[in-house]
Design a protein around this motif. Structure first.
Motif, short mmCIF file in Angstrom:
data_model
loop_
_atom_site.label_atom_id
_atom_site.label_comp_id
_atom_site.label_asym_id
_atom_site.label_seq_id
_atom_site.Cartn_x
_atom_site.Cartn_y
_atom_site.Cartn_z
N LYS A 5 46.22 50.94 37.83
CA LYS A 5 46.90 50.80 36.54
C LYS A 5 47.43 49.38 36.36
N GLN A 6 48.01 48.83 37.42
CA GLN A 6 48.51 47.46 37.37
C GLN A 6 47.35 46.47 37.21
N ARG A 7 46.24 46.74 37.90
CA ARG A 7 45.06 45.87 37.79
C ARG A 7 44.53 45.89 36.35
N ALA A 8 44.53 47.06 35.72
CA ALA A 8 44.08 47.18 34.33
C ALA A 8 44.99 46.37 33.41
N ASN A 9 46.29 46.42 33.67
CA ASN A 9 47.25 45.64 32.90
C ASN A 9 46.96 44.14 33.05
N LEU A 10 46.69 43.70 34.28
CA LEU A 10 46.40 42.29 34.52
C LEU A 10 45.07 41.88 33.88
N ARG A 11 44.07 42.76 33.92
CA ARG A 11 42.79 42.45 33.26
C ARG A 11 42.98 42.27 31.76
N ARG A 12 43.81 43.13 31.18
CA ARG A 12 44.10 43.03 29.74
C ARG A 12 44.77 41.69 29.43
N ARG A 13 45.71 41.30 30.25
CA ARG A 13 46.40 40.01 30.04
C ARG A 13 45.45 38.83 30.25
N ALA A 14 44.54 38.96 31.20
CA ALA A 14 43.62 37.87 31.53
C ALA A 14 42.54 37.67 30.47
N SER A 15 42.29 38.69 29.66
CA SER A 15 41.21 38.59 28.67
C SER A 15 41.43 37.46 27.66
N VAL A 16 42.66 37.08 27.44
CA VAL A 16 42.95 36.00 26.48
C VAL A 16 43.10 34.63 27.15
N LEU A 17 43.07 34.61 28.47
CA LEU A 17 43.22 33.34 29.20
C LEU A 17 41.91 32.55 29.20
N THR A 18 42.05 31.25 29.30
CA THR A 18 40.91 30.36 29.48
C THR A 18 40.90 29.94 30.95
N PRO A 19 39.70 29.78 31.54
CA PRO A 19 39.66 29.30 32.92
C PRO A 19 40.35 27.94 33.03
N ILE A 20 41.25 27.80 33.99
CA ILE A 20 41.98 26.54 34.12
C ILE A 20 41.51 25.71 35.30
N MET A 21 40.47 26.21 35.97
CA MET A 21 39.90 25.46 37.08
C MET A 21 38.43 25.80 37.20
N GLN A 22 37.65 24.83 37.68
CA GLN A 22 36.23 25.07 37.90
C GLN A 22 35.90 24.77 39.36
N VAL A 23 35.03 25.60 39.92
CA VAL A 23 34.58 25.40 41.28
C VAL A 23 33.11 25.03 41.22
N GLY A 24 32.75 23.91 41.83
CA GLY A 24 31.37 23.44 41.76
C GLY A 24 30.72 23.30 43.11
N LYS A 25 29.93 22.25 43.22
CA LYS A 25 29.10 22.01 44.39
C LYS A 25 29.90 21.97 45.70
N ASP A 26 31.09 21.42 45.66
CA ASP A 26 31.89 21.27 46.88
C ASP A 26 32.61 22.55 47.29
N VAL A 27 32.39 23.63 46.54
CA VAL A 27 33.04 24.92 46.78
C VAL A 27 34.56 24.71 46.82
N ILE A 28 35.24 25.20 47.84
CA ILE A 28 36.70 25.14 47.88
C ILE A 28 37.14 24.25 49.04
N LYS A 29 37.81 23.16 48.69
CA LYS A 29 38.39 22.27 49.70
C LYS A 29 39.89 22.52 49.76
N ASP A 30 40.54 21.89 50.72
CA ASP A 30 41.98 22.07 50.88
C ASP A 30 42.76 21.65 49.64
N GLU A 31 42.29 20.58 48.96
CA GLU A 31 42.97 20.13 47.74
C GLU A 31 42.88 21.20 46.65
N SER A 32 41.72 21.85 46.57
CA SER A 32 41.52 22.90 45.58
C SER A 32 42.43 24.10 45.87
N ILE A 33 42.55 24.45 47.12
CA ILE A 33 43.43 25.56 47.51
C ILE A 33 44.87 25.23 47.14
N LYS A 34 45.28 23.99 47.37
CA LYS A 34 46.63 23.55 47.01
C LYS A 34 46.85 23.66 45.51
#
Length: 99
Positions: A5-34
């Motif tokens: 139920k909580q996950r459904a609530n979060l999915r509903r809230r996320a539907s209006v969000l825009t992605p604020i980060m992109q992951v590309g060729k370098d996958v996930i580095k320590d800076e990205s995790i930070k």
């Protein structure tokens, strides 16, 4: 752990969000995790896009991020995934999961 139920609530809230980060060729580095850690502390709910040139698929990237940031996976749809973690900051408007 969040409930379905909580996950459904979060999915509903996320539907209006825009992605604020992109992951590309370098996958996930320590800076990205930070950066993701900082975004989770400020927003609690974060949407991330996985680019086509990434070596891993979006589920693999999402699992990696979840493992490194200790967050909850909300959903993975196509090249986009949404994660959640309650912020420890007091100056942030916390998401009420039980609405």
């Amino acid at each position: 752990m969040i409930t379905t139920k909580q996950r459904a609530n979060l999915r509903r809230r996320a539907s209006v969000l825009t992605p604020i980060m992109q992951v590309g060729k370098d996958v996930i580095k320590d800076e990205s995790i930070k950066q993701i850690e900082d975004m989770l502390e400020k927003r609690e709910l974060v949407k991330i896009r996985v680019l086509n040139n990434c070596e891993l698929n979006s589920k693999q990237v999402a699992s990696l991020v979840q493992e490194k940031t200790n967050c909850e996976m909300v959903q993975v749809i196509g090249k986009i995934f949404v994660i959640y973690r309650r912020s420890s900051r007091n100056d942030v408007e916390h998401i009420d999961l039980d609405i």
